[in-house]
Scaffold this motif. Structure first.
Motif, PDB file in Angstrom:
ATOM      1  N   HIS A  86      -5.626   5.752   4.355  1.00 33.06           N
ATOM      2  CA  HIS A  86      -5.761   5.660   2.898  1.00 33.06           C
ATOM      3  C   HIS A  86      -6.868   4.688   2.513  1.00 33.06           C
ATOM      4  O   HIS A  86      -7.709   4.992   1.648  1.00 33.06           O
ATOM      5  CB  HIS A  86      -4.427   5.226   2.284  1.00 33.06           C
ATOM      6  N   ASP A 127      10.933   1.122  -2.330  1.00 33.59           N
ATOM      7  CA  ASP A 127      10.302   1.523  -3.590  1.00 33.59           C
ATOM      8  C   ASP A 127      10.565   0.511  -4.700  1.00 33.59           C
ATOM      9  O   ASP A 127       9.710   0.276  -5.554  1.00 33.59           O
ATOM     10  CB  ASP A 127      10.811   2.897  -4.025  1.00 33.59           C
ATOM     11  N   THR A 175       7.616  -0.934  -7.066  1.00 30.41           N
ATOM     12  CA  THR A 175       7.521  -0.581  -8.487  1.00 30.41           C
ATOM     13  C   THR A 175       7.767  -1.760  -9.411  1.00 30.41           C
ATOM     14  O   THR A 175       7.347  -1.738 -10.561  1.00 30.41           O
ATOM     15  CB  THR A 175       8.502   0.545  -8.831  1.00 30.41           C
ATOM     16  N   THR A 203       0.812   0.670  -4.361  1.00 29.02           N
ATOM     17  CA  THR A 203       0.754   1.797  -3.440  1.00 29.02           C
ATOM     18  C   THR A 203       1.573   1.393  -2.222  1.00 29.02           C
ATOM     19  O   THR A 203       1.425   0.284  -1.700  1.00 29.02           O
ATOM     20  CB  THR A 203      -0.702   2.085  -3.032  1.00 29.02           C
ATOM     21  N   SER A 204       2.457   2.286  -1.759  1.00 29.72           N
ATOM     22  CA  SER A 204       3.379   1.859  -0.707  1.00 29.72           C
ATOM     23  C   SER A 204       3.855   3.009   0.162  1.00 29.72           C
ATOM     24  O   SER A 204       3.784   4.177  -0.219  1.00 29.72           O
ATOM     25  CB  SER A 204       4.604   1.171  -1.330  1.00 29.72           C
ATOM     26  N   GLU A 257       5.922   8.575   4.031  1.00 28.15           N
ATOM     27  CA  GLU A 257       5.313   9.127   2.821  1.00 28.15           C
ATOM     28  C   GLU A 257       4.640   7.990   2.047  1.00 28.15           C
ATOM     29  O   GLU A 257       5.286   7.005   1.719  1.00 28.15           O
ATOM     30  CB  GLU A 257       6.363   9.807   1.947  1.00 28.15           C
ATOM     31  N   THR A 311       2.955   6.662  -1.309  1.00 30.15           N
ATOM     32  CA  THR A 311       2.890   6.915  -2.749  1.00 30.15           C
ATOM     33  C   THR A 311       1.784   6.064  -3.350  1.00 30.15           C
ATOM     34  O   THR A 311       1.807   4.833  -3.233  1.00 30.15           O
ATOM     35  CB  THR A 311       4.224   6.573  -3.440  1.00 30.15           C
ATOM     36  N   ARG A 313      -0.145   4.207  -6.153  1.00 31.57           N
ATOM     37  CA  ARG A 313       0.123   3.628  -7.478  1.00 31.57           C
ATOM     38  C   ARG A 313      -1.113   2.839  -7.911  1.00 31.57           C
ATOM     39  O   ARG A 313      -2.237   3.255  -7.636  1.00 31.57           O
ATOM     40  CB  ARG A 313       1.396   2.775  -7.441  1.00 31.57           C
TER      41      ARG A 313
END
Length: 337
Positions: free
Chosen positions: A170, A277, A281, A288-289, A323, A325, A327
């Motif tokens: 990433h 999460d 958040t 991003t995690s 996975e 995510t 952010r």
């Protein structure tokens, strides 16, 4: 308390028939079983756990070994433990939680006393001292985590090697070339804890393939420790623009220190966290995690253990795919001056 004899009298059957309905040791007609079950429900009968264990040679208890160390993020460990307990109850098992740092002694205590029918072990090290004892016992067990040698073992874990690789990919895609890994406390690496070592191996291996420079620094967590760690990173690699954090206690201190140094996230530096999460958040910058799938890990461990108890389980390694995510904490690398 209602007795088994009273249930038998209420249902119009013998006490042995009630016992067979409860234990499942003999085939009972559907109508008789339903009559007994109605009497049990109406009278509020609860079988004596000790007597039931003696009769069946089963305790219906799973021992969960989860050492609660000060250098580990306890909320994640307890989330997995709750998932194990919840899943176990759906199969009629209770969970005995062993939180001490006893190592092999705890294994001996459980296997030698008949406290539990099976074991689930957490906080697995690459060369875990508990494994020789476990391999020598007939008692079923499952590991949440991976040792170096998984031969003849059933293990469930997030694929931490792939997690590290995913973080490197990433940041590379965004143009970052110098990245720093802020890891767990030094003691976690000194114990060769599996998840931390595998994350680092996966990240370093993929970074070499992508041409990234990686600097890894363990951190105790907390503001003061993070301040020293960040200062050391920026002194050694002032061009660092990407951070991977595998230490929940270091997340917010890092974000605060970057603000204090005038480094905006994600305009100047990007940050990826390997964390629950909720941590990602609720941070001051939505991170991003890669999430820790605590519920899935606990559920899979119990399902494989129940399969072993029922004589239908085979040894296997179950790795849950990571996975990532995206952010607000990651963006393109800043243009070189």
């Amino acid at each position: 308390m209602v007795t088994l004899a009273e249930v038998a009298q209420h249902a119009g059957v013998s006490a042995s028939t009630v016992s067979y309905v409860l234990s499942g040791k003999r085939s009972i007609s559907v109508s008789t079983r339903q009559r007994v079950e109605r009497s049990i429900q109406e009278l509020g009968y609860h079988p004596n756990a000790g007597a039931r264990a003696l009769a069946s040679s089963r305790s219906n208890i799973i021992a969960l070994m989860v050492p609660l160390r000060t250098d580990m993020y306890v909320p994640v460990m307890m989330e997995i433990a709750i998932a194990v307990s919840t899943s176990a109850r759906t199969h009629g098992y209770d969970v005995l939680l062993l939180t001490g740092e006893e190592g092999p002694d705890a294994v001996r205590r459980v296997t030698g006393s008949g406290l539990a029918d099976a074991m689930i072990l957490m906080d697995v090290e690459l060369d875990d001292e508990r494994l020789p004892l476990l391999r020598a016992t007939d008692q079923p067990f499952v590991l949440i985590g991976l040792p170096a040698d998984t031969t003849g073992l059933t293990c469930v874990d997030l694929d931490f090697g792939a997690t590290g690789a995913l973080c490197a990919e990433h940041l590379a895609l965004l143009g970052h070339r110098d990245i720093a890994v802020i890891g767990e406390a030094p003691a976690v690496y000194e114990r060769h804890t599996g998840f931390a070592e595998r994350t680092l191996d996966g990240l370093r291996s993929r970074s070499r393939e992508l041409g990234l420079r990686v600097l890894h620094r363990p951190c105790e967590g907390g503001y003061d420790a993070m301040a020293l760690t960040l200062a050391r990173i920026l002194d050694e690699r002032p061009g660092t623009t990407g951070f991977v954090v595998q230490n929940e206690s270091a997340v917010e201190p890092l974000l605060a220190l970057l603000r204090h140094k005038g480094r905006a996230v994600p305009e100047d530096v990007s940050v990826i966290a390997i964390c629950p999460d909720q941590v990602a958040t609720q941070a001051s910058v939505r991170l991003t995690s890669v999430a820790i799938p605590a519920q899935d890990m606990g559920r899979h461990a119990v399902e494989h253990l129940i399969a072993k108890l029922e004589g239908r389980g085979e040894d296997e390694v179950v790795l849950i795919a990571p996975e990532l995510t995206v952010r607000a904490s990651t963006g393109p690398a800043p243009a070189a001056l």
